[in-house]
Motif scaffolding. Sequence first.
Motif, PDB file in Angstrom:
ATOM      1  N   PRO A   1      -0.947 -19.371  24.241  1.00 39.14           N
ATOM      2  CA  PRO A   1      -0.119 -18.172  24.428  1.00 39.14           C
ATOM      3  C   PRO A   1       1.336 -18.587  24.588  1.00 39.14           C
ATOM      4  N   TYR A   2       2.251 -17.767  24.064  1.00 44.83           N
ATOM      5  CA  TYR A   2       3.662 -18.157  24.104  1.00 44.83           C
ATOM      6  C   TYR A   2       4.544 -16.917  24.035  1.00 44.83           C
ATOM      7  N   GLY A   3       5.806 -17.113  24.403  1.00 43.52           N
ATOM      8  CA  GLY A   3       6.820 -16.088  24.218  1.00 43.52           C
ATOM      9  C   GLY A   3       6.764 -14.945  25.219  1.00 43.52           C
ATOM     10  N   THR A   4       7.553 -13.926  24.938  1.00 42.08           N
ATOM     11  CA  THR A   4       7.690 -12.800  25.863  1.00 42.08           C
ATOM     12  C   THR A   4       6.408 -11.974  25.954  1.00 42.08           C
ATOM     13  N   LYS A   5       5.732 -11.777  24.826  1.00 37.82           N
ATOM     14  CA  LYS A   5       4.522 -10.942  24.844  1.00 37.82           C
ATOM     15  C   LYS A   5       3.450 -11.544  25.747  1.00 37.82           C
ATOM     16  N   ALA A   6       3.261 -12.869  25.664  1.00 36.49           N
ATOM     17  CA  ALA A   6       2.252 -13.516  26.509  1.00 36.49           C
ATOM     18  C   ALA A   6       2.559 -13.286  27.983  1.00 36.49           C
ATOM     19  N   ARG A   7       3.823 -13.358  28.358  1.00 27.93           N
ATOM     20  CA  ARG A   7       4.220 -13.180  29.748  1.00 27.93           C
ATOM     21  C   ARG A   7       3.997 -11.740  30.212  1.00 27.93           C
ATOM     22  N   ILE A   8       4.386 -10.785  29.390  1.00 29.69           N
ATOM     23  CA  ILE A   8       4.238  -9.380  29.761  1.00 29.69           C
ATOM     24  C   ILE A   8       2.767  -8.978  29.782  1.00 29.69           C
ATOM     25  N   ILE A   9       2.001  -9.446  28.797  1.00 27.44           N
ATOM     26  CA  ILE A   9       0.573  -9.130  28.749  1.00 27.44           C
ATOM     27  C   ILE A   9      -0.144  -9.709  29.955  1.00 27.44           C
ATOM     28  N   LEU A  10       0.173 -10.961  30.315  1.00 26.24           N
ATOM     29  CA  LEU A  10      -0.467 -11.574  31.483  1.00 26.24           C
ATOM     30  C   LEU A  10      -0.132 -10.789  32.748  1.00 26.24           C
ATOM     31  N   ALA A  11       1.121 -10.359  32.900  1.00 26.09           N
ATOM     32  CA  ALA A  11       1.499  -9.556  34.064  1.00 26.09           C
ATOM     33  C   ALA A  11       0.713  -8.248  34.109  1.00 26.09           C
ATOM     34  N   LYS A  12       0.502  -7.636  32.934  1.00 22.36           N
ATOM     35  CA  LYS A  12      -0.268  -6.393  32.877  1.00 22.36           C
ATOM     36  C   LYS A  12      -1.733  -6.627  33.224  1.00 22.36           C
ATOM     37  N   LEU A  13      -2.317  -7.694  32.702  1.00 24.37           N
ATOM     38  CA  LEU A  13      -3.699  -8.029  33.035  1.00 24.37           C
ATOM     39  C   LEU A  13      -3.836  -8.303  34.533  1.00 24.37           C
ATOM     40  N   ASN A  14      -2.863  -9.035  35.089  1.00 28.14           N
ATOM     41  CA  ASN A  14      -2.865  -9.287  36.526  1.00 28.14           C
ATOM     42  C   ASN A  14      -2.861  -7.984  37.312  1.00 28.14           C
ATOM     43  N   THR A  15      -2.026  -7.048  36.876  1.00 33.59           N
ATOM     44  CA  THR A  15      -1.878  -5.777  37.587  1.00 33.59           C
ATOM     45  C   THR A  15      -3.170  -4.976  37.547  1.00 33.59           C
ATOM     46  N   LEU A  16      -3.821  -4.948  36.397  1.00 35.62           N
ATOM     47  CA  LEU A  16      -5.106  -4.246  36.296  1.00 35.62           C
ATOM     48  C   LEU A  16      -6.137  -4.867  37.236  1.00 35.62           C
ATOM     49  N   ALA A  17      -6.128  -6.196  37.334  1.00 35.87           N
ATOM     50  CA  ALA A  17      -7.069  -6.882  38.225  1.00 35.87           C
ATOM     51  C   ALA A  17      -6.757  -6.586  39.687  1.00 35.87           C
ATOM     52  N   VAL A  18      -5.465  -6.608  40.051  1.00 34.99           N
ATOM     53  CA  VAL A  18      -5.070  -6.333  41.433  1.00 34.99           C
ATOM     54  C   VAL A  18      -5.403  -4.892  41.813  1.00 34.99           C
ATOM     55  N   GLN A  19      -5.111  -3.958  40.920  1.00 33.28           N
ATOM     56  CA  GLN A  19      -5.344  -2.547  41.228  1.00 33.28           C
ATOM     57  C   GLN A  19      -6.826  -2.219  41.344  1.00 33.28           C
TER      58      GLN A  19
END
Length: 252
Positions: A58-76
Amino acid sequence: DREMLFQAAAMCQVFLPRREPLTPNEIWETESGKFNMTVIPLPVLNPQTHKNEYLGLPYGTKARIILAKLNTLAVQSQSRIIDVSSANLTQFVTSLNLSEGGNQFAAVREQIARLSNCIMRVTFDGEDYMTNANMPIVSRFNVFKDQNNPQRWPEQIELSELYFNTLISHAVPISELHLAALSNNATAIDLYCFLAHRLHRIQKGKPIFLTWKTVKDQFGREYSRLADFRANFIKVISLVKSLYTDARIELK
């Protein structure tokens, strides 16, 4: 009053590649002080050919934003299992402030697949011993078979227990609006997450001084000349400070 996303604290100190590696099986290494992370791509079985192949890291801006979104779904949801099936992909892509074009769908699927097929080797170089831990982001994912549409894209992923527990224990909140504003600059996203993680831990009246070499080692290992890195990073700092107005940074 801001919509928040979450990043794991470890991923606010060391970062994924900013550009696509030259080969799909290339290994990525990054470090911050005594903390080192190596990201290793794993081969995945192609459901059509039944041969193992590498997708790349994974690389670039999309990987970072997607990972943050996946993290958020898991936290919520407080659940390691996340549904990224085609039925939910439109909502997922929209929530990332990305268009619903076919290219964006393909790019998001590609980065989720890459995140699912890599493992992180995290090392802490202590005074008396060195600690190593293998921490995949995703421990299991389902790829549904369709003879008319063979795919490698996960429909459901399960975060690894170690990554999930680390995330829940040390989730760093970051502004979704700010992340969207930085969505064209991976270095700016890395700096923003680093500041979100570190600044609130600095005691008042006790600032931390970082040399330009230290900053380059963390944010600009791809630069051969310190002067080139510094000139570009000053622009990145200005961009981040325009959004993160509470950040107190002085350049010397």
